[in-house]
Scaffold this motif. Structure first.
Motif, PDB file in Angstrom:
ATOM      1  N   VAL A 194       0.843  -1.196   0.000  1.00 30.07           N
ATOM      2  CA  VAL A 194       0.000   0.000   0.000  1.00 30.07           C
ATOM      3  C   VAL A 194       0.883   1.252   0.000  1.00 30.07           C
ATOM      4  O   VAL A 194       0.639   2.214  -0.740  1.00 30.07           O
ATOM      5  N   LEU A 195       1.934   1.228   0.820  1.00 26.50           N
ATOM      6  CA  LEU A 195       2.842   2.370   0.882  1.00 26.50           C
ATOM      7  C   LEU A 195       3.650   2.514  -0.405  1.00 26.50           C
ATOM      8  O   LEU A 195       3.870   3.629  -0.884  1.00 26.50           O
ATOM      9  N   VAL A 196       4.101   1.392  -0.973  1.00 26.32           N
ATOM     10  CA  VAL A 196       4.859   1.438  -2.230  1.00 26.32           C
ATOM     11  C   VAL A 196       3.993   2.022  -3.345  1.00 26.32           C
ATOM     12  O   VAL A 196       4.441   2.880  -4.122  1.00 26.32           O
ATOM     13  N   ARG A 197       2.730   1.596  -3.430  1.00 24.97           N
ATOM     14  CA  ARG A 197       1.851   2.112  -4.485  1.00 24.97           C
ATOM     15  C   ARG A 197       1.644   3.614  -4.338  1.00 24.97           C
ATOM     16  O   ARG A 197       1.609   4.346  -5.330  1.00 24.97           O
ATOM     17  N   ALA A 198       1.495   4.067  -3.095  1.00 21.74           N
ATOM     18  CA  ALA A 198       1.320   5.504  -2.882  1.00 21.74           C
ATOM     19  C   ALA A 198       2.574   6.274  -3.286  1.00 21.74           C
ATOM     20  O   ALA A 198       2.486   7.339  -3.917  1.00 21.74           O
ATOM     21  N   LEU A 199       3.756   5.744  -2.940  1.00 17.00           N
ATOM     22  CA  LEU A 199       5.000   6.413  -3.328  1.00 17.00           C
ATOM     23  C   LEU A 199       5.108   6.521  -4.845  1.00 17.00           C
ATOM     24  O   LEU A 199       5.486   7.569  -5.383  1.00 17.00           O
ATOM     25  N   LEU A 200       4.781   5.434  -5.539  1.00 12.01           N
ATOM     26  CA  LEU A 200       4.885   5.458  -7.002  1.00 12.01           C
ATOM     27  C   LEU A 200       3.825   6.355  -7.628  1.00 12.01           C
ATOM     28  O   LEU A 200       4.038   6.915  -8.713  1.00 12.01           O
ATOM     29  N   ALA A 201       2.674   6.472  -6.951  1.00 15.09           N
ATOM     30  CA  ALA A 201       1.622   7.347  -7.466  1.00 15.09           C
ATOM     31  C   ALA A 201       1.907   8.811  -7.178  1.00 15.09           C
ATOM     32  O   ALA A 201       1.240   9.694  -7.730  1.00 15.09           O
ATOM     33  N   GLY A 202       2.871   9.080  -6.281  1.00 12.45           N
ATOM     34  CA  GLY A 202       3.162  10.453  -5.907  1.00 12.45           C
ATOM     35  C   GLY A 202       2.106  11.058  -5.008  1.00 12.45           C
ATOM     36  O   GLY A 202       1.930  12.283  -4.980  1.00 12.45           O
ATOM     37  N   THR A 203       1.385  10.207  -4.279  1.00 12.27           N
ATOM     38  CA  THR A 203       0.341  10.680  -3.372  1.00 12.27           C
ATOM     39  C   THR A 203       0.712  10.339  -1.937  1.00 12.27           C
ATOM     40  O   THR A 203       1.467   9.406  -1.677  1.00 12.27           O
ATOM     41  N   ARG A 204       0.179  11.092  -1.001  1.00 11.35           N
ATOM     42  CA  ARG A 204       0.440  10.857   0.413  1.00 11.35           C
ATOM     43  C   ARG A 204      -0.612   9.888   0.955  1.00 11.35           C
ATOM     44  O   ARG A 204      -1.810  10.197   0.953  1.00 11.35           O
ATOM     45  N   PRO A 205      -0.212   8.695   1.423  1.00 13.18           N
ATOM     46  CA  PRO A 205      -1.202   7.761   1.967  1.00 13.18           C
ATOM     47  C   PRO A 205      -1.665   8.219   3.346  1.00 13.18           C
ATOM     48  O   PRO A 205      -1.027   9.064   3.988  1.00 13.18           O
ATOM     49  N   ASP A 206      -2.768   7.664   3.784  1.00 16.65           N
ATOM     50  CA  ASP A 206      -3.208   7.844   5.166  1.00 16.65           C
ATOM     51  C   ASP A 206      -3.303   6.456   5.786  1.00 16.65           C
ATOM     52  O   ASP A 206      -3.143   5.445   5.092  1.00 16.65           O
ATOM     53  N   ALA A 207      -3.545   6.401   7.097  1.00 12.98           N
ATOM     54  CA  ALA A 207      -3.556   5.119   7.789  1.00 12.98           C
ATOM     55  C   ALA A 207      -4.608   5.123   8.882  1.00 12.98           C
ATOM     56  O   ALA A 207      -4.914   6.161   9.476  1.00 12.98           O
ATOM     57  N   VAL A 208      -5.145   3.933   9.147  1.00 11.47           N
ATOM     58  CA  VAL A 208      -6.174   3.746  10.164  1.00 11.47           C
ATOM     59  C   VAL A 208      -5.511   3.611  11.530  1.00 11.47           C
ATOM     60  O   VAL A 208      -4.504   2.910  11.677  1.00 11.47           O
ATOM     61  N   ASP A 209      -6.080   4.267  12.523  1.00 10.31           N
ATOM     62  CA  ASP A 209      -5.607   4.118  13.896  1.00 10.31           C
ATOM     63  C   ASP A 209      -6.028   2.752  14.422  1.00 10.31           C
ATOM     64  O   ASP A 209      -7.219   2.462  14.517  1.00 10.31           O
ATOM     65  N   THR A 210      -5.041   1.905  14.734  1.00 11.50           N
ATOM     66  CA  THR A 210      -5.336   0.549  15.206  1.00 11.50           C
ATOM     67  C   THR A 210      -4.830   0.324  16.626  1.00 11.50           C
ATOM     68  O   THR A 210      -4.558  -0.808  17.016  1.00 11.50           O
ATOM     69  N   ALA A 211      -4.712   1.399  17.411  1.00  7.36           N
ATOM     70  CA  ALA A 211      -4.223   1.266  18.781  1.00  7.36           C
ATOM     71  C   ALA A 211      -5.112   0.337  19.596  1.00  7.36           C
ATOM     72  O   ALA A 211      -4.637  -0.387  20.481  1.00  7.36           O
ATOM     73  N   ASP A 212      -6.422   0.335  19.303  1.00  5.72           N
ATOM     74  CA  ASP A 212      -7.369  -0.549  19.995  1.00  5.72           C
ATOM     75  C   ASP A 212      -7.847  -1.669  19.088  1.00  5.72           C
ATOM     76  O   ASP A 212      -8.960  -2.176  19.234  1.00  5.72           O
ATOM     77  N   GLY A 213      -6.996  -2.076  18.138  1.00  3.78           N
ATOM     78  CA  GLY A 213      -7.428  -3.056  17.157  1.00  3.78           C
ATOM     79  C   GLY A 213      -8.139  -2.366  16.001  1.00  3.78           C
ATOM     80  O   GLY A 213      -8.287  -1.135  15.961  1.00  3.78           O
ATOM     81  N   PHE A 214      -8.596  -3.156  15.047  1.00  4.99           N
ATOM     82  CA  PHE A 214      -9.284  -2.597  13.880  1.00  4.99           C
ATOM     83  C   PHE A 214     -10.731  -2.304  14.249  1.00  4.99           C
ATOM     84  O   PHE A 214     -11.500  -3.206  14.564  1.00  4.99           O
ATOM     85  N   ARG A 215     -11.087  -1.018  14.196  1.00  7.89           N
ATOM     86  CA  ARG A 215     -12.437  -0.595  14.551  1.00  7.89           C
ATOM     87  C   ARG A 215     -13.062   0.162  13.389  1.00  7.89           C
ATOM     88  O   ARG A 215     -12.430   1.045  12.789  1.00  7.89           O
ATOM     89  N   PRO A 216     -14.315  -0.161  13.049  1.00  8.65           N
ATOM     90  CA  PRO A 216     -14.971   0.520  11.930  1.00  8.65           C
ATOM     91  C   PRO A 216     -15.027   2.033  12.079  1.00  8.65           C
ATOM     92  O   PRO A 216     -14.915   2.749  11.080  1.00  8.65           O
ATOM     93  N   ASP A 217     -15.186   2.557  13.312  1.00  9.88           N
ATOM     94  CA  ASP A 217     -15.253   4.024  13.450  1.00  9.88           C
ATOM     95  C   ASP A 217     -13.911   4.670  13.125  1.00  9.88           C
ATOM     96  O   ASP A 217     -13.860   5.750  12.508  1.00  9.88           O
ATOM     97  N   ASN A 218     -12.808   4.017  13.514  1.00 10.39           N
ATOM     98  CA  ASN A 218     -11.493   4.552  13.163  1.00 10.39           C
ATOM     99  C   ASN A 218     -11.236   4.454  11.665  1.00 10.39           C
ATOM    100  O   ASN A 218     -10.583   5.327  11.076  1.00 10.39           O
ATOM    101  N   PHE A 219     -11.733   3.385  11.042  1.00 13.59           N
ATOM    102  CA  PHE A 219     -11.611   3.267   9.589  1.00 13.59           C
ATOM    103  C   PHE A 219     -12.339   4.423   8.914  1.00 13.59           C
ATOM    104  O   PHE A 219     -11.813   5.046   7.980  1.00 13.59           O
ATOM    105  N   ALA A 220     -13.535   4.732   9.392  1.00  7.38           N
ATOM    106  CA  ALA A 220     -14.313   5.807   8.784  1.00  7.38           C
ATOM    107  C   ALA A 220     -13.587   7.144   8.894  1.00  7.38           C
ATOM    108  O   ALA A 220     -13.543   7.932   7.938  1.00  7.38           O
ATOM    109  N   THR A 221     -13.000   7.407  10.054  1.00  5.50           N
ATOM    110  CA  THR A 221     -12.293   8.676  10.257  1.00  5.50           C
ATOM    111  C   THR A 221     -11.144   8.834   9.269  1.00  5.50           C
ATOM    112  O   THR A 221     -10.988   9.891   8.633  1.00  5.50           O
ATOM    113  N   ALA A 222     -10.320   7.774   9.142  1.00  6.16           N
ATOM    114  CA  ALA A 222      -9.186   7.840   8.211  1.00  6.16           C
ATOM    115  C   ALA A 222      -9.665   7.868   6.763  1.00  6.16           C
ATOM    116  O   ALA A 222      -9.087   8.569   5.918  1.00  6.16           O
ATOM    117  N   ALA A 223     -10.715   7.117   6.466  1.00  9.55           N
ATOM    118  CA  ALA A 223     -11.225   7.063   5.089  1.00  9.55           C
ATOM    119  C   ALA A 223     -11.704   8.429   4.623  1.00  9.55           C
ATOM    120  O   ALA A 223     -11.474   8.824   3.473  1.00  9.55           O
TER     121      ALA A 223
END
Length: 394
Positions: free
Chosen positions: A123-152
């Motif tokens: 995912v990071l390699v594709r973003a680097l090659l695309a010249g775009t800045r990736p974002d990431a989901v906060d997984t401090a408490d595991g994968f949570r749909p609300d955190n996915f929504a915020t990052a999305a």
């Protein structure tokens, strides 16, 4: 090579802090920095174990000036012994660029899985090659749909195509939770789904719900997924020995080999022998599972994956994992771990057996079931069959 390059551990933080590795990753892809061994920054013991086994100077067969080794991905495969997959800069680029061509062009990426595994780091390699800045989901408490929504929402605010990559467990949680997480997921132009077999019922729910899912098949040795929705990427070739047999893969996305294993038999004449069994079905690759997961019960070979697919289709079943355990009468007995949709009301064992007999055959019907809250996982999202085998045998 007169001056051997070194393989250097790259501590990868979980969640949003994983983006801190982007500068080092970019230098490795450009051949300007050392080769990198991604390790978890929050597991010191495991990181030290991998560094002791894999870090240090690269040999002449493990590197080349004209195509440097950029990453070494640690994988236990099916053996539990750490192996280092030597991925060149060209292999990583070929895979990323082929993915963009299949999906519809370079775009903005959301990282939702650990970046020390190949699916996450790509995912990071594709973003680097695309010249775009990736974002990431906060997984401090595991994968949570609300955190996915915020990052999305942050990713979706940018113009252009939007992509993410998930494992089936994450997709299942987003669909089950509904709400903002699922609404955001529907807005992505492409959602790569891999890391483990996808239950057909889950795939149907996603597609019927408007999620643009693309199932992927690949591994660290192929720089990530190289077969999308059963069709090879334009750089990949697939060969199957016999009507149903071992799956072999070839193309510029293949790894150079394994660290400290110059004679690894899995890489021969430009082909990688995956260890999976597969067949062609309606012009698409159908993977039947690992050859070493094959169950021999009463002299009959049973592939777990088709049994899991039948079980996952039954009412009241959210997830299923099928394996073989030692049995004095049958040699191996087919057993199934089931995650019920409702823990208080698990499905009937007799109904599940009858469904497998009707859909496959009597030999494939599990002798024993265990109803559990969640499947134990390893790596990016694969069921931990060793843990389940120990559970059944205990």
């Amino acid at each position: 090579m007169p001056n051997a390059r070194h393989l250097q551990p790259l501590p990868v933080p979980p969640g949003a802090d994983a983006l801190d590795v982007l500068p080092a990753l970019e230098r490795a892809l450009d051949g300007e920095g050392p080769a990198l061994l991604p390790v978890r920054s929050d597991d010191g013991a495991e990181s030290r174990r991998l560094a002791e086994a894999l870090a240090g100077p690269l040999t002449s067969g493990e590197d080349a000036d004209e195509d440097p080794t950029a990453l070494v991905i640690a994988t236990s495969g099916s053996t539990g012994t750490p192996k280092g997959v030597l991925l060149t800069a060209s292999a990583l680029r070929a895979s990323a660029e082929a993915t963009h061509r299949r999906l519809g062009g370079p775009g903005h990426w959301l990282l939702a899985m650990p970046a020390h595994h190949i699916a996450g780091v790509q995912v990071l390699v594709r973003a680097l090659l695309a010249g775009t800045r990736p974002d990431a989901v906060d997984t401090a408490d595991g994968f949570r749909p609300d955190n996915f929504a915020t990052a999305a929402h942050r990713v979706l605010a940018a113009d252009g195509p939007h992509y993410t990559a998930l494992v089936p467990t994450q997709l299942s949680r987003l669909i089950s939770a509904g709400g903002d997480g699922l609404a955001a997921l529907r807005k992505f132009d492409g959602v790569l789904l891999g890391g483990a077999a996808t239950p057909p019922a889950l795939l149907r729910r996603a597609l019927d719900g408007g999620v643009r899912v693309t199932t992927t098949y690949g591994m660290s040795e192929t720089a990530g997924g190289c077969v999308y929705d059963g069709q090879p990427l334009d750089i990949a070739e697939v060969r199957i020995d016999g009507g149903t047999g071992p799956v072999l893969l070839s193309g510029p996305m293949l790894a150079r080999g394994y660290r400290h294993q110059p004679e690894a038999g899995a890489f021969v004449d430009g082909w990688f022998r995956t260890g999976d069994l597969g067949r062609w079905h309606d012009g698409r690759l159908e993977v039947l599972g690992r050859a070493d997961d094959m169950i021999i019960t009463g002299g009959v070979n049973v592939a777990p994956l088709p049994v899991e697919r039948v079980l996952a289709e039954q009412p009241g079943v959210r997830e299923a994992c099928v394996l073989g355990v030692a049995d004095p009468e049958w040699g191996q007995a087919v057993v199934a771990a089931i995650v019920p949709s409702d823990q208080a009301r698990p499905p009937s064992e007799s109904d599940l057996r009858a469904a497998v007999r009707a859909g496959l055959n009597s030999a494939s019907a599990p002798k024993r079931f265990a109803f559990i809250p969640e499947l134990p996982l390893r790596g990016p999202g694969k069921p931990d069959r060793r843990a389940l085998a120990a559970f059944f045998q205990a």
